[in-house]
Design an enzyme around this catalytic site. Sequence first.
Site, PDB file in Angstrom:
ATOM      1  N   LYS A  52       0.843  -1.211   0.000  1.00 58.90           N
ATOM      2  CA  LYS A  52       0.000   0.000   0.000  1.00 58.90           C
ATOM      3  C   LYS A  52       0.873   1.253   0.000  1.00 58.90           C
ATOM      4  CE  LYS A  52      -4.346  -1.515   0.845  1.00 58.90           C
ATOM      5  NZ  LYS A  52      -5.310  -1.524  -0.208  1.00 58.90           N
ATOM      6  N   GLN A  96      -4.903  -2.598   9.818  1.00 52.83           N
ATOM      7  CA  GLN A  96      -4.578  -3.881   9.211  1.00 52.83           C
ATOM      8  C   GLN A  96      -4.981  -5.025  10.133  1.00 52.83           C
ATOM      9  OE1 GLN A  96      -3.537  -4.549   6.098  1.00 52.83           O
ATOM     10  NE2 GLN A  96      -3.755  -6.693   6.638  1.00 52.83           N
ATOM     11  N   ASP A 119     -11.562   0.735   4.019  1.00 53.87           N
ATOM     12  CA  ASP A 119     -11.837  -0.685   3.811  1.00 53.87           C
ATOM     13  C   ASP A 119     -13.333  -0.991   3.870  1.00 53.87           C
ATOM     14  OD1 ASP A 119      -9.412  -1.868   3.187  1.00 53.87           O
ATOM     15  OD2 ASP A 119      -8.892  -2.297   5.268  1.00 53.87           O
TER      16      ASP A 119
END
Length: 194
Positions: A52, A96, A119
Amino acid sequence: MILLDGKQISANIKVEIALAVTEIKKDGKRPPHLAAILVGTNGASMTYVGAKVKACELVGFNSTLIDLPVQTTEAELLAEIYALNDNREIDGFIVQLPLPKHIDEQKVLMAVHPDKDVDGLTSQSLGKLLTHNIEIHDLWNLKFFFSSTIYGIMKMISEYDIDLIGKNVAVIGNSSLIGLPISIILSKLGATVD
């Protein structure tokens, strides 16, 4: 039979984004800023977050990696999330997963402000996914987020102009990040999802 070339589509998207960021900078504005919080040293998570960061550099985004030790407490992690929620220089961020066992993932994800939930894991984001009309060629104009993996899948379907109406589609897994949202989207686009 059609062979879908995801790598080429990905390369094209990166070029489009880089050009858009160049235009933003020409107007004297700052580029988008993505942050990621990584707790611990899970190898797969480190690789994913590293990718990312590299992608942000490639297209001209600003990026921030908040790398926390595995012993970080839930309260400390929540404090980082609240700080990112309040930081006007950060446009969106990810936490994450997986998180260490001593941290309640659901509590952490619900602390992310929906406007920064890139997300699409908050209940507000999932609710918007359920209630909004979805058009295959207009996914890029939605006012809420879902995971970049889903955007990639939908971009391939859009680029190859695949008609989903009446098609049977198998989705393996039902995670909140990919399986459940992609099932909802495919159903809204006329597919029967198994």
